[in-house]
Design an enzyme around this catalytic site. Structure first.
Site, PDB file in Angstrom:
ATOM      1  N   CYS A 138      46.623  12.268  54.215  1.00 26.80           N
ATOM      2  CA  CYS A 138      48.693  12.142  54.027  1.00 26.80           C
ATOM      3  C   CYS A 138      48.834  13.090  53.187  1.00 26.80           C
ATOM      4  O   CYS A 138      48.999  14.020  52.619  1.00 26.80           O
ATOM      5  CB  CYS A 138      49.031  10.840  53.492  1.00 26.80           C
ATOM      6  SG  CYS A 138      49.245  11.043  51.750  1.00 26.80           S
ATOM      7  N   CYS A 146      58.099  11.117  48.490  1.00 25.51           N
ATOM      8  CA  CYS A 146      57.736  10.445  47.604  1.00 25.51           C
ATOM      9  C   CYS A 146      58.186  11.136  46.076  1.00 25.51           C
ATOM     10  O   CYS A 146      58.225  11.838  45.827  1.00 25.51           O
ATOM     11  CB  CYS A 146      55.620  10.476  46.887  1.00 25.51           C
ATOM     12  SG  CYS A 146      55.213   9.034  45.750  1.00 25.51           S
ATOM     13  N   GLU A 195      53.592   9.528  58.315  1.00 26.50           N
ATOM     14  CA  GLU A 195      52.261   9.771  58.749  1.00 26.50           C
ATOM     15  C   GLU A 195      51.424   8.620  58.572  1.00 26.50           C
ATOM     16  O   GLU A 195      51.737   8.381  57.958  1.00 26.50           O
ATOM     17  CB  GLU A 195      51.536  10.387  57.905  1.00 26.50           C
ATOM     18  CG  GLU A 195      52.436  12.292  57.847  1.00 26.50           C
ATOM     19  CD  GLU A 195      51.622  13.091  57.794  1.00 26.50           C
ATOM     20  OE1 GLU A 195      50.213  13.137  57.264  1.00 26.50           O
ATOM     21  OE2 GLU A 195      52.142  14.425  56.821  1.00 26.50           O
TER      22      GLU A 195
END
Ligand code: SAH
Length: 350
Positions: free
Chosen positions: A338, A109, A89
């Site tokens: 995000c 992540c 994104e």
């Protein structure tokens, strides 16, 4: 290295030469690519050369898989698809001084912050430098604008993809390329301490933003597992070193979660820790705390602090000499924070 945008001008020259083409082509190609003209669209490069290059490297820009435009403030959120079909994104925000893009540095992540949507399914892979650059070039091309500021606050932990991020910073700064000055770039980290020291040594005048979110180890470790490796005290030592080397103002992000870290006592504690660790009689390090009411991610169960609690928290900090601002929410109607869009699209595929 796979994407052509990851190549420095020198590396591109090498590549072009290795393919039996004259080196001057590289410069022409570099400039155009960074302006958003794809290899296929270039009119001054022959068909055969194009074929050779695209057989050797990935020449694509990220493609727009979804695009949401806020009716409230014009914020644009992209779900970009990479050439291996992974999605990331990026968000473009308009401010008085120009356009800022928030870019991703990894697919997913692995840092595990409990309030964050980007880390729920772990890390899939690192982004190449060219894929970070591609988000800027792709957005500029799509919107027909020039972006003047970059924040590395999208999906991923930039300091967990250190080498590619440094390469990206150098590429984005090049005059013949996208040409965004270091002073217009912020890098946000959850606190990978050894990499903060490495970054300090490079002495790049970027703004380092630290996602602190709690003033003590107990609270911080409970919401940010990275704190088990490097605690608050180690992290602030690294910040101090960063400031000493670069002279750059330090910015701290503080996400306010109701009942967890948002009491006036937490604010007082935060101010005293920052003052004690970062300021002495001889040093007046400029510190800035950015307060962000937590964006409620369904899976986390955390609730955002009320307006009054946020205002009180800010006042407590100011009272103790710490500048605090409350983050203005942009694009709230398009879920611009995000990680959420990528997650939604993954859920839809499952
Ligand atoms: N990994 C880097 C950059 C990406 S996150 C970092 O941790 O700094 C960008 C910022 O958004 C960080 O400050 C992060 O803690 C914050 N953030 C993540 N999820 C959030 C949420 N649900 N609400 C508010 N802020 C959040």
């Amino acid at each position: 290295m796979n994407n052509i945008l990851s190549y420095t001008p020198e590396e591109l020259k090498e590549l072009v030469r290795a393919l039996g083409e004259p080196a001057y082509r590289a410069e022409q190609i570099f400039t155009q690519l960074h302006k958003g003209i794809t290899l296929g669209e270039m009119t001054n490069v022959g068909k055969q050369t194009k074929q050779k290059i695209s057989a050797a490297v990935d020449c694509s820009l990220p493609t727009v898989r979804k695009k949401l435009v806020s009716r409230l403030d014009g914020t644009v959120k992209y779900l970009f698809e990479l050439s291996d079909s992974n999605c990331i994104e990026s968000v473009v925000m308009k401010y008085e001084h120009g356009y800022t893009i928030c870019i991703s540095s990894q697919v997913g992540c692995r840092m595990g912050c409990k309030f964050c949507a980007s880390t729920l399914a772990g890390r899939v892979r690192d982004l190449e430098a060219g894929e970070m650059l591609g988000q800027i070039i792709g957005a500029q091309r799509d919107l027909g604008i020039r972006i003047s500021n970059v924040v590395m606050m999208g999906i991923g932990e930039p300091l967990d993809n250190y080498d590619n991020v440094i390469k990206f910073l150098k590429l984005v700064n090049l005059e013949g390329g996208v040409n965004i000055g270091y002073r217009h770039i912020s890098l946000s980290t959850c606190g990978v301490v050894p990499k903060i020291y490495e970054l300090a040594k490079l002495d790049l005048p970027i703004t380092l933003s630290i996602s602190l979110h709690a003033p003590d180890d107990e609270t911080r470790s409970a919401i940010m597992p990275v704190n088990n490796s490097w605690g608050v005290s180690d992290l602030l030592d690294a910040c101090r070193e960063y400031y000493k080397t670069t002279g750059r103002r330090m910015s701290f992000e503080y996400t306010l979660i109701s009942g967890k870290n948002d009491s006036p006592e937490s604010a007082a504690h935060l101010a005293s820790v920052l003052n004690a660790k970062l300021r002495s009689r001889t040093e007046t390090m400029p510190i800035h705390v950015n307060l962000i009411p937590v964006n409620e991610v369904t899976e986390s169960g955390f609730q955002s602090s009320g307006r009054e609690a946020v205002r009180k928290f800010a006042a407590e900090l100011e009272k103790r000499g710490i500048r605090a601002t409350i983050r203005r929410t942009l694009g709230s109607d398009i879920n611009a924070s995000c990680g959420q869009l990528r997650r939604e699209s993954a859920d839809a595929r499952e």
